[in-house]
Enzyme design. Structure first.
Site, PDB file in Angstrom:
ATOM      1  N   ARG A 153      -5.550  -0.978   9.244  1.00 39.53           N
ATOM      2  CA  ARG A 153      -6.732  -1.833   9.106  1.00 39.53           C
ATOM      3  C   ARG A 153      -6.361  -3.037   8.262  1.00 39.53           C
ATOM      4  O   ARG A 153      -5.322  -3.072   7.601  1.00 39.53           O
ATOM      5  CB  ARG A 153      -7.902  -1.052   8.499  1.00 39.53           C
ATOM      6  CG  ARG A 153      -7.560  -0.355   7.215  1.00 39.53           C
ATOM      7  CD  ARG A 153      -8.747   0.381   6.602  1.00 39.53           C
ATOM      8  NE  ARG A 153      -8.295   1.088   5.414  1.00 39.53           N
ATOM      9  CZ  ARG A 153      -7.858   2.349   5.411  1.00 39.53           C
ATOM     10  NH1 ARG A 153      -7.888   3.062   6.512  1.00 39.53           N
ATOM     11  NH2 ARG A 153      -7.411   2.896   4.301  1.00 39.53           N
ATOM     12  N   ASN A 199     -10.563  -3.421  -5.640  1.00 40.07           N
ATOM     13  CA  ASN A 199      -9.754  -2.526  -6.487  1.00 40.07           C
ATOM     14  C   ASN A 199     -10.348  -2.303  -7.887  1.00 40.07           C
ATOM     15  O   ASN A 199      -9.916  -1.393  -8.602  1.00 40.07           O
ATOM     16  CB  ASN A 199      -8.313  -3.023  -6.614  1.00 40.07           C
ATOM     17  CG  ASN A 199      -7.461  -2.786  -5.378  1.00 40.07           C
ATOM     18  OD1 ASN A 199      -6.500  -3.507  -5.103  1.00 40.07           O
ATOM     19  ND2 ASN A 199      -7.805  -1.773  -4.584  1.00 40.07           N
ATOM     20  N   ASP A 215       0.816  -1.208   0.000  1.00 39.70           N
ATOM     21  CA  ASP A 215       0.000   0.000   0.000  1.00 39.70           C
ATOM     22  C   ASP A 215       0.856   1.265   0.000  1.00 39.70           C
ATOM     23  O   ASP A 215       1.861   1.327   0.700  1.00 39.70           O
ATOM     24  CB  ASP A 215      -0.891  -0.024   1.252  1.00 39.70           C
ATOM     25  CG  ASP A 215      -2.094   0.870   1.096  1.00 39.70           C
ATOM     26  OD1 ASP A 215      -2.328   1.373  -0.016  1.00 39.70           O
ATOM     27  OD2 ASP A 215      -2.796   1.060   2.096  1.00 39.70           O
TER      28      ASP A 215
END
Ligand code: FPP
Length: 221
Positions: A175, A50, A2
């Site tokens: 998360r 995504n 990420d």
């Protein structure tokens, strides 16, 4: 993996340049994992969510992932890495990419040094839905009696993959984002502000050192 997009934006580059820089980070991390003697490394490359990204970015990522396997599949093979994909393979994943995934898996199938699992069109809930569907089918066919943790595990995408020990999330987010929901039940989590393109073998080593300082109790005292 990420933070590619933010990394690129900070450099004044298009988001796709961040994904390209992410490739270097991935291969350095694989090298670090080999140095550490890790047996399994799983990376999240594309989630079932995504697809909601702009079509041009989705198209880029599909081509990029295929191209990456084409350009660097041999390198992974020579390093003794077995490559496996977890996730849904049907549409809308382009057939050309599915073919490349399957060719890479077949080529590296006998390698034993480390398994690199790539989560692609992967979602933790989708994996549980797919397992539940197979359980329903096997029960209807009389092939399954009681549902147990073992019978669920046997119907995950890669049943022989061990539970996650260490889960690293880059880019400051804290998360799980639908990643390995079943497998990460007892995972130790390490969060780092580092954006994925800046991640490397030293960062992996630091996370493993942090992991080694944790006390794992698995529900015991
Ligand atoms: C998330 O960053 C990253 C991705 C969606 C793609 C990452 C993929 C690779 C590095 C290639 C790996 C491919 C294989 C076959 C192993 P982001 O766009 O969410 O970044 P942001 O949160 O800053 O926007």
């Amino acid at each position: 993996m990420d933070g590619n997009g933010r990394w690129a934006e900070r450099q004044g580059l298009p988001r796709n340049a961040g994904h390209e820089a992410g490739e270097t980070a991935l291969f350095d991390t694989v090298e670090g994992a080999l140095e550490l003697g890790l047996q399994w490394l799983t990376v999240y490359a594309f989630s079932t969510e995504n697809w909601k990204r702009p079509p041009a970015e989705v198209r880029f990522l599909m081509g990029f992932n295929r191209d990456l396997l084409l350009r660097r599949g041999d390198e992974l093979h020579q390093r003794g890495v077995r490559v496996r994909f977890i996730g849904r393979r049907g549409r809308p994943v382009p057939q050309r990419l599915v073919d490349m995934i399957e060719a890479t898996e077949a080529k590296t199938a006998r390698n034993t040094r480390m398994t690199l699992q790539v989560a692609f069109n992967y979602g933790g809930r989708a994996e549980l839905v797919d397992a539940a569907q197979r359980i329903a089918e096997d029960a209807a066919a009389g092939k399954l009696g009681r549902v147990t943790e073992k019978s669920i595990q046997a119907r995950m995408y890669q049943p022989e993959a061990p539970d996650v020990d260490l889960l690293i999330r880059t880019s400051g987010e804290q998360r799980l984002s639908n990643f390995l929901l079943w497998e990460a039940a007892y995972a130790e989590m390490v969060f780092t502000e580092t954006l994925w393109p800046d991640f490397n073998r030293q960062e992996l080593r630091a996370a493993v050192t942090e992991f080694q300082s944790r006390q794992r109790r698995f529900g015991r005292v």
